[in-house]
Write a protein that holds these residues in place. Structure first.
Motif, PDB file in Angstrom:
ATOM      1  N   ASP A 143       0.060   2.890   7.398  1.00  0.00           N
ATOM      2  CA  ASP A 143       0.651   3.698   8.325  1.00  0.00           C
ATOM      3  C   ASP A 143       0.291   3.576  10.025  1.00  0.00           C
ATOM      4  O   ASP A 143       1.555   3.672  10.656  1.00  0.00           O
ATOM      5  CB  ASP A 143       0.422   5.347   8.144  1.00  0.00           C
ATOM      6  CG  ASP A 143       0.886   5.340   6.989  1.00  0.00           C
ATOM      7  OD1 ASP A 143       1.945   5.040   5.973  1.00  0.00           O
ATOM      8  OD2 ASP A 143       0.602   6.954   6.136  1.00  0.00           O
ATOM      9  N   GLN A 152       0.818  -1.465   0.669  1.00  0.00           N
ATOM     10  CA  GLN A 152       0.419  -0.330   0.259  1.00  0.00           C
ATOM     11  C   GLN A 152       1.169   1.573   0.498  1.00  0.00           C
ATOM     12  O   GLN A 152       0.781   2.188  -1.018  1.00  0.00           O
ATOM     13  CB  GLN A 152      -0.875  -0.137   1.121  1.00  0.00           C
ATOM     14  CG  GLN A 152      -2.111  -0.909   1.272  1.00  0.00           C
ATOM     15  CD  GLN A 152      -2.583  -0.166   0.089  1.00  0.00           C
ATOM     16  OE1 GLN A 152      -3.688   0.461  -0.371  1.00  0.00           O
ATOM     17  NE2 GLN A 152      -3.489  -1.801  -0.519  1.00  0.00           N
ATOM     18  N   ILE A 153       1.646   1.090   0.841  1.00  0.00           N
ATOM     19  CA  ILE A 153       2.927   2.768   1.111  1.00  0.00           C
ATOM     20  C   ILE A 153       3.283   2.149  -0.568  1.00  0.00           C
ATOM     21  O   ILE A 153       3.455   3.287  -0.996  1.00  0.00           O
ATOM     22  CB  ILE A 153       3.194   1.528   2.119  1.00  0.00           C
ATOM     23  CG1 ILE A 153       2.904   2.008   2.995  1.00  0.00           C
ATOM     24  CG2 ILE A 153       4.656   3.365   2.034  1.00  0.00           C
ATOM     25  CD1 ILE A 153       3.755   2.365   4.689  1.00  0.00           C
ATOM     26  N   GLU A 166      -9.907   3.949  -0.120  1.00  0.00           N
ATOM     27  CA  GLU A 166      -8.520   4.289  -0.701  1.00  0.00           C
ATOM     28  C   GLU A 166      -7.633   5.433   0.606  1.00  0.00           C
ATOM     29  O   GLU A 166      -6.714   5.131   1.063  1.00  0.00           O
ATOM     30  CB  GLU A 166      -7.987   4.971  -1.513  1.00  0.00           C
ATOM     31  CG  GLU A 166      -8.156   3.881  -2.703  1.00  0.00           C
ATOM     32  CD  GLU A 166      -8.167   5.818  -4.048  1.00  0.00           C
ATOM     33  OE1 GLU A 166      -8.433   6.476  -4.429  1.00  0.00           O
ATOM     34  OE2 GLU A 166      -8.114   4.537  -5.412  1.00  0.00           O
ATOM     35  N   GLN A 169      -7.146   2.333   3.329  1.00  0.00           N
ATOM     36  CA  GLN A 169      -5.699   1.646   2.944  1.00  0.00           C
ATOM     37  C   GLN A 169      -4.484   2.278   3.756  1.00  0.00           C
ATOM     38  O   GLN A 169      -3.344   1.903   4.212  1.00  0.00           O
ATOM     39  CB  GLN A 169      -5.958   1.326   1.654  1.00  0.00           C
ATOM     40  CG  GLN A 169      -6.776   0.392   1.364  1.00  0.00           C
ATOM     41  CD  GLN A 169      -7.141   0.206   0.230  1.00  0.00           C
ATOM     42  OE1 GLN A 169      -6.952   0.661  -1.268  1.00  0.00           O
ATOM     43  NE2 GLN A 169      -7.311  -1.318  -0.748  1.00  0.00           N
ATOM     44  N   GLU A 170      -4.728   3.659   2.953  1.00  0.00           N
ATOM     45  CA  GLU A 170      -3.174   4.481   3.727  1.00  0.00           C
ATOM     46  C   GLU A 170      -3.146   4.611   4.970  1.00  0.00           C
ATOM     47  O   GLU A 170      -2.201   4.639   5.286  1.00  0.00           O
ATOM     48  CB  GLU A 170      -4.012   6.120   2.868  1.00  0.00           C
ATOM     49  CG  GLU A 170      -3.220   5.759   0.919  1.00  0.00           C
ATOM     50  CD  GLU A 170      -3.667   7.383   0.898  1.00  0.00           C
ATOM     51  OE1 GLU A 170      -3.553   8.777   1.731  1.00  0.00           O
ATOM     52  OE2 GLU A 170      -3.820   7.321  -1.116  1.00  0.00           O
ATOM     53  N   ARG A 204       1.161   4.415  -3.035  1.00  0.00           N
ATOM     54  CA  ARG A 204       0.664   5.530  -2.974  1.00  0.00           C
ATOM     55  C   ARG A 204       1.665   6.465  -2.841  1.00  0.00           C
ATOM     56  O   ARG A 204       2.175   7.291  -3.220  1.00  0.00           O
ATOM     57  CB  ARG A 204       0.686   5.696  -0.715  1.00  0.00           C
ATOM     58  CG  ARG A 204       0.262   6.937  -0.383  1.00  0.00           C
ATOM     59  CD  ARG A 204       0.254   7.047   0.855  1.00  0.00           C
ATOM     60  NE  ARG A 204       1.317   6.628   2.013  1.00  0.00           N
ATOM     61  CZ  ARG A 204       1.373   6.686   2.739  1.00  0.00           C
ATOM     62  NH1 ARG A 204       0.427   5.866   3.109  1.00  0.00           N
ATOM     63  NH2 ARG A 204       2.492   6.300   3.461  1.00  0.00           N
ATOM     64  N   GLU A 205       3.547   5.802  -2.733  1.00  0.00           N
ATOM     65  CA  GLU A 205       4.481   6.622  -2.649  1.00  0.00           C
ATOM     66  C   GLU A 205       5.504   6.779  -3.464  1.00  0.00           C
ATOM     67  O   GLU A 205       6.743   7.719  -3.962  1.00  0.00           O
ATOM     68  CB  GLU A 205       5.332   6.317  -1.284  1.00  0.00           C
ATOM     69  CG  GLU A 205       4.643   7.041   0.010  1.00  0.00           C
ATOM     70  CD  GLU A 205       5.245   6.615   1.127  1.00  0.00           C
ATOM     71  OE1 GLU A 205       6.620   6.910   1.323  1.00  0.00           O
ATOM     72  OE2 GLU A 205       4.757   6.895   2.749  1.00  0.00           O
TER      73      GLU A 205
END
Length: 198
Positions: free
Chosen positions: A177, A112-113, A169, A172-173, A116-117
């Motif tokens: 974290d 997931q990270i 989303e 999930q974000e 996103r990143e």
């Protein structure tokens, strides 16, 4: 002849699935950018050249798995009771994805990270969102009350689908974290903030 083609296709699909499993394990450990095609191929026991017989590149490895998840969500939504309202039906349809991610949290969180990143997968994430939206929107439209005989364009299914995907989303974000958090509860919180779930 048709049986032979079917068997060949089945074998090809099995190989592609196996390569994707190895790739996603590497992505979870190293990230997308740091993982090379050569590493994916070696992990799957094939040459770089053979890899390109099955995939056009790393992007396809990511997109295909994400699109498969979207198809499963659409199937789950289709299977919900016909009289269930769109919003709670969407929440229920997301449940399998939630359970899989929670079951494999050690791999799912870093992925997931990564999604996103890492700049290298941004276009894939946008395409995933587009394809999920396209698959879910007609199913959501079927669950919305009729507007009668108006000729005005109907934006409701687009809005409901987009809002539900945004909630997923967002959950999930935050979940990625915060290792102690429960994805299902975060999704309930996010969707419940937009509209009642019951």
């Amino acid at each position: 002849m048709a049986v032979e083609k079917s068997l060949r296709d089945h074998a090809r699909d099995a190989i592609r699935d196996e390569v994707m499993k190895h790739a996603w394990s590497l992505f979870a450990e190293q990230g997308f950018e740091a993982t090379t095609v050569e590493q994916v191929a070696a992990s799957a026991g094939m040459s770089r050249r053979t890899f390109f017989r099955y995939f056009s590149g790393k992007d396809e490895l990511v997109l295909e798995r994400l699109v498969e998840s979207g198809h499963r969500i659409a199937d789950a939504l289709r299977a919900r009771p016909a009289d269930e309202a769109a919003w709670p039906a969407l929440r229920a349809a997301f449940q399998e994805t939630v359970e899989v991610q929670e079951r494999y949290a050690d791999r799912s969180r870093p992925l997931q990270i990564m999604l996103r990143e890492e700049p290298g997968v941004r276009s894939v994430v946008l395409e995933r969102r587009r394809q999920w939206h396209a698959a879910l929107c007609p199913l959501v439209a079927e669950r919305l009350p009729s507007r009668g005989r108006t000729r005005r364009p109907d934006t409701r299914a687009d809005a409901v689908t987009g809002s539900a995907l945004a909630c997923l989303e967002a959950a999930q974000e935050v979940w990625a974290d915060h290792p102690g958090a429960q994805l299902g509860q975060l999704l309930d919180d996010a969707m419940g903030a937009v509209a009642p779930l019951s």
